[in-house]
Design an enzyme around this catalytic site. Structure first.
Site, PDB file in Angstrom:
ATOM      1  N   SER A   1       0.855  -1.080  -0.115  1.00  0.00           N
ATOM      2  CA  SER A   1      -0.064   0.017  -0.006  1.00  0.00           C
ATOM      3  C   SER A   1       0.991   1.344  -0.230  1.00  0.00           C
ATOM      4  CB  SER A   1      -0.958  -0.057   1.264  1.00  0.00           C
ATOM      5  OG  SER A   1      -0.332   0.020   2.491  1.00  0.00           O
TER       6      SER A   1
ATOM      7  N   HIS B   1       2.444   3.156   2.366  1.00  0.00           N
ATOM      8  CA  HIS B   1       3.459   3.161   3.366  1.00  0.00           C
ATOM      9  C   HIS B   1       4.404   2.235   2.801  1.00  0.00           C
ATOM     10  CE1 HIS B   1       5.905   2.924   6.880  1.00  0.00           C
ATOM     11  NE2 HIS B   1       5.796   1.669   6.968  1.00  0.00           N
TER      12      HIS B   1
ATOM     13  N   HIS C   1      17.148  11.794  24.013  1.00  0.00           N
ATOM     14  CA  HIS C   1      17.917  10.513  24.866  1.00  0.00           C
ATOM     15  C   HIS C   1      17.093   9.654  25.831  1.00  0.00           C
ATOM     16  CE1 HIS C   1      17.553  12.927  28.573  1.00  0.00           C
ATOM     17  NE2 HIS C   1      17.622  14.086  27.820  1.00  0.00           N
TER      18      HIS C   1
ATOM     19  N   HIS D   1       4.375   3.581  15.937  1.00  0.00           N
ATOM     20  CA  HIS D   1       4.510   4.370  14.643  1.00  0.00           C
ATOM     21  C   HIS D   1       4.689   5.616  15.240  1.00  0.00           C
ATOM     22  CE1 HIS D   1       2.822   5.955  10.802  1.00  0.00           C
ATOM     23  NE2 HIS D   1       3.927   6.581  10.977  1.00  0.00           N
TER      24      HIS D   1
ATOM     25  N   GLY E   1      -2.669  14.280  16.225  1.00  0.00           N
ATOM     26  CA  GLY E   1      -1.643  15.046  15.555  1.00  0.00           C
ATOM     27  C   GLY E   1      -1.816  16.545  15.938  1.00  0.00           C
TER      28      GLY E   1
END
Length: 195
Positions: free
Chosen positions: A7, A9, A126, A135, A174
């Site tokens: 697909s 991705h 870190h 993801h 988001g």
């Protein structure tokens, strides 16, 4: 190598390779997808592969990526695909089957689990711990000492402040700013944990 998934991705993953000729075969469970970037797509994804070639699961959906990995034999070899602009500390620890897109940063003493996507220009500072099947979306920023549980989606442009622990299978919208710990299975939008 074998690429599992064909697909959008998968296109991004294949684009990271130095040469398309490194791909021996592409497989997807959707028989309607017959080619990707000029490569033939075979269907369905088989349960076994030649053990002399590594596999990369190029599927964006975290739960589906986990499901496919569990279908494969325990001896399967998974390959990391890191864009040459990715910056990874020599003291970072990387699992297997990871993809890091353009301009990603992984800092010192960070641990990245198996089958993790670190997307375009994401920054992981870190001492972070990223579990399997996570993801980290484009331009997301994990400050120092952040923990991300298995299967969690960290949305594009979101920021997780230092020392925050995010549970398993969470969704962070988001542009969010996560300033406190999140329990397993919860969602965060903007500056609030919504469930």
């Amino acid at each position: 190598m074998y690429i599992l998934g064909a697909s959008r991705h998968a296109k991004s993953v294949i684009d990271q390779l130095e040469s398309i000729h490194l791909v021996e075969g592409v497989f997807d469970d959707n028989p309607e997808i017959i080619s990707i970037l000029g490569l033939e797509v075979n269907s369905p994804i088989p349960d076994t592969f030649s053990e002399d070639l590594p596999i990369h699961i190029a599927i964006g959906d975290n739960s589906l990526r986990k499901s496919i990995s569990q279908r494969l034999p325990s001896g399967a070899t998974f390959i990391n695909i890191l864009h040459n602009s990715a910056i990874v500390s020599k003291y970072a620890r990387l699992g297997k089957g990871i993809v890091m897109m353009e301009r990603t940063i992984v800092k010192v003493d960070t641990s990245v689990g198996n089958h993790v996507i670190i997307n375009t220009a994401a920054s992981i500072d870190h001492d972070c711990q990223i579990s399997d099947f996570v993801h980290i979306a484009p331009n997301a920023c994990l400050c120092g000492n952040v923990e991300i549980g298995e299967g969690t989606l960290v949305g594009a442009g979101s920021v997780i402040l230092p020392g925050v622990k995010v549970g398993k299978w969470c969704v962070i919208g988001g542009g969010s700013v996560v300033h406190k710990d999140m329990p397993d299975g919860s969602k965060w939008i903007g500056s609030k944990n919504i469930c």
